[in-house]
Design a protein around this motif. Structure first.
Motif, PDB file in Angstrom:
ATOM      1  N   MET A 142       0.821  -1.213   0.000  1.00 36.59           N
ATOM      2  CA  MET A 142       0.000   0.000   0.000  1.00 36.59           C
ATOM      3  C   MET A 142       0.857   1.266   0.000  1.00 36.59           C
ATOM      4  SD  MET A 142      -2.887  -1.286   2.725  1.00 36.59           S
ATOM      5  CE  MET A 142      -3.799   0.272   2.779  1.00 36.59           C
ATOM      6  N   LEU A 143       2.036   1.180   0.592  1.00 32.70           N
ATOM      7  CA  LEU A 143       2.898   2.360   0.687  1.00 32.70           C
ATOM      8  C   LEU A 143       3.652   2.642  -0.608  1.00 32.70           C
ATOM      9  CD1 LEU A 143       4.469   1.920   4.245  1.00 32.70           C
ATOM     10  CD2 LEU A 143       2.789   3.621   3.553  1.00 32.70           C
ATOM     11  N   SER A 144       4.032   1.604  -1.339  1.00 32.99           N
ATOM     12  CA  SER A 144       4.893   1.795  -2.510  1.00 32.99           C
ATOM     13  C   SER A 144       4.301   2.739  -3.554  1.00 32.99           C
ATOM     14  CB  SER A 144       5.229   0.443  -3.144  1.00 32.99           C
ATOM     15  OG  SER A 144       4.067  -0.205  -3.614  1.00 32.99           O
ATOM     16  N   PRO A 145       2.988   2.699  -3.846  1.00 32.83           N
ATOM     17  CA  PRO A 145       2.452   3.666  -4.804  1.00 32.83           C
ATOM     18  C   PRO A 145       1.994   4.965  -4.152  1.00 32.83           C
ATOM     19  CG  PRO A 145       0.764   2.067  -4.281  1.00 32.83           C
ATOM     20  CD  PRO A 145       1.978   1.685  -3.481  1.00 32.83           C
ATOM     21  N   THR A 146       2.352   5.168  -2.903  1.00 29.29           N
ATOM     22  CA  THR A 146       1.836   6.317  -2.150  1.00 29.29           C
ATOM     23  C   THR A 146       2.933   7.281  -1.729  1.00 29.29           C
ATOM     24  OG1 THR A 146       0.074   4.898  -1.280  1.00 29.29           O
ATOM     25  CG2 THR A 146       0.446   6.984  -0.152  1.00 29.29           C
ATOM     26  N   VAL A 147       3.937   6.773  -1.014  1.00 24.65           N
ATOM     27  CA  VAL A 147       4.916   7.658  -0.387  1.00 24.65           C
ATOM     28  C   VAL A 147       5.896   8.237  -1.398  1.00 24.65           C
ATOM     29  CG1 VAL A 147       6.750   7.792   1.324  1.00 24.65           C
ATOM     30  CG2 VAL A 147       4.690   6.470   1.825  1.00 24.65           C
ATOM     31  N   ALA A 148       6.537   7.385  -2.203  1.00 20.81           N
ATOM     32  CA  ALA A 148       7.528   7.885  -3.169  1.00 20.81           C
ATOM     33  C   ALA A 148       6.928   8.877  -4.169  1.00 20.81           C
ATOM     34  CB  ALA A 148       8.182   6.711  -3.895  1.00 20.81           C
TER      35      ALA A 148
END
Length: 421
Positions: free
Chosen positions: A319-325
């Motif tokens: 869930m974080l990979s397409p969000t934070v970067a």
């Protein structure tokens, strides 16, 4: 974009051959001792901390491609040197080169992805990179495990040579990329001097809050995988060391299986709400880990609970990979994309250095306080994400709201905020 993603996956594939075995190689295969192995790992991390503050400005001034080419060659030299290192100075020097080279690769690749994507498409691009990197690491680690033989130093020379070759393949692939060259890149060219610097970044309130959030994210998850959580599992839960490999495999399997299913969910929602949800998922994961070590169930139940903890961490990572970067990229002024990516990479590296130092001793000896501490850190992720949402524009928080996605608009807004600050 396809060439960038392919090169990124192959470099991760090469890293997978050696990363799991670096400690064993230095301490046992080269017979340099556990203390030397600890120093080598520390130098590997410290080299990254030294070069990252300078790499961002170099990326913005020269462009990501030249910086990545140099970093790839440095990493390749470090890998080969590590394969032949039979003394303490040689191992430490090789670790410094390898750590410095690999540290610069990620912000350089991230900047290239930013230049090759729009804010709306960037979410999917970073998700694809994360998916391919995890797949590459997993496959590389699996093949490396089949080749490694602790009684033969030559087998490790082969592993480090493969790793070096993959770095050079990355350089060869990226060297064929010509950028920027299409309308999507307008406004993403390196500006003269890369004006802005640390003061401008620290004056950008949303970016500072994102860095704090990023530190907590990496400290509470990645910083515990191979130290605190592993120590807690073996000491408190009585998990067999072989089960740690199964748990890590479950983590990777969830990431690979769920990445694009999760992507559809993420693209339709605010980024900060997704990050807040990750904090809640990881809270549940830590509570399950607490049951594994502090509960009264059978050993089989404890093992299942421990593996489930790693699986839930994998769901949060997907869930974080397409969000934070992508959010880091959208906050960056067009002249400081490299510096913002490098600053966030530095925060991640700090968390990965501090996490094992804090979590390792706690996980081994202070079982109850260890779980409580990281339950609170996970809840802190949710709190910080909600707070960050108040600092973002609607388009930054949810790019799908933009009627006409524009790289320039998405990256100029923070520049105004910085000037105001």
């Amino acid at each position: 974009m396809r060439r960038i993603q392919a090169g990124s996956a192959l470099s991760a594939f090469g890293l997978g051959f050696t990363v799991p075995y670096l400690y064993v190689y230095v301490a046992q295969v080269r017979d340099l001792g556990a203390a030397t192995a600890g120093i080598v790992l520390a130098v590997f991390a410290m080299a990254a901390l030294v070069v990252l503050p300078f790499s961002g400005r170099a990326i913005d001034r020269r462009g990501p491609v030249p910086v990545l080419l140099v970093a790839s060659v440095v990493a390749a030299v470090g890998a080969v040197a590590m394969g032949f290192a039979s003394s303490v100075p040689a191992a430490v020097g090789a670790a410094a080169l390898l750590g410095a080279g690999t540290a610069v690769l990620q912000p350089a690749l991230a900047t290239m992805i930013v230049w090759c994507s729009t804010p709306v498409g960037r979410t999917r691009a970073f998700a694809m990179q994360f998916f391919l990197q995890n797949l590459g690491l997993g496959v590389g680690g699996l093949i490396g495990g089949l080749l490694v033989d602790t009684t033969r130093p030559g087998s490790f020379i082969l592993l480090f040579s493969i790793e070096a070759a993959m770095f050079l393949v990355l350089a060869a692939i990226v060297g064929t990329v010509r950028m920027p060259g299409s309308p999507a890149f307008q406004g993403a060219r390196p500006s003269e001097g890369g004006k802005g610097g640390l003061r401008a970044l620290l004056g950008h309130k949303a970016m500072v809050q994102l860095c704090v959030l990023g530190f907590v994210l990496f400290f509470a998850c990645y910083g515990q995988f191979e130290s605190g959580l592993a120590a807690y599992g073996t000491e408190a839960a009585g998990i067999q060391p072989s089960t740690l490999g199964i748990a890590l495999a479950a983590n990777t399997a969830v990431i690979v299986a769920a990445q694009f299913l999760v992507l559809k969910f993420v693209e339709r929602r605010k980024r900060t709400r997704v990050i807040a949800a990750v904090g809640l998922i990881w809270t549940v994961a830590w509570l399950i880990a607490g049951y594994a070590g502090l509960g009264h169930g059978s050993q089989a139940m404890a093992t299942a609970a421990f593996v489930s903890t790693y699986a839930l961490f994998g769901l949060g990572e997907a869930m974080l990979s397409p969000t934070v970067a992508p959010l880091v990229a959208d906050l960056a002024p067009e002249s400081m994309v490299g510096q913002y990516n490098s600053a966030f990479a530095l925060v991640k590296q700090l968390a990965l250095a501090v996490g094992p130092a804090v979590g390792g001793p706690m996980g081994a000896a202070l079982h109850g306080p260890y779980i409580v501490t990281f339950v609170l850190f996970s809840l802190g992720i949710t709190f910080l994400a909600v707070r960050l949402g108040k600092q973002l524009t609607p388009e930054q928080n949810q790019p799908s709201l933009a009627v006409k996605p524009s790289l320039v608009v998405a990256q100029h807004l923070p520049e105004k905020e910085t000037a105001a600050a």
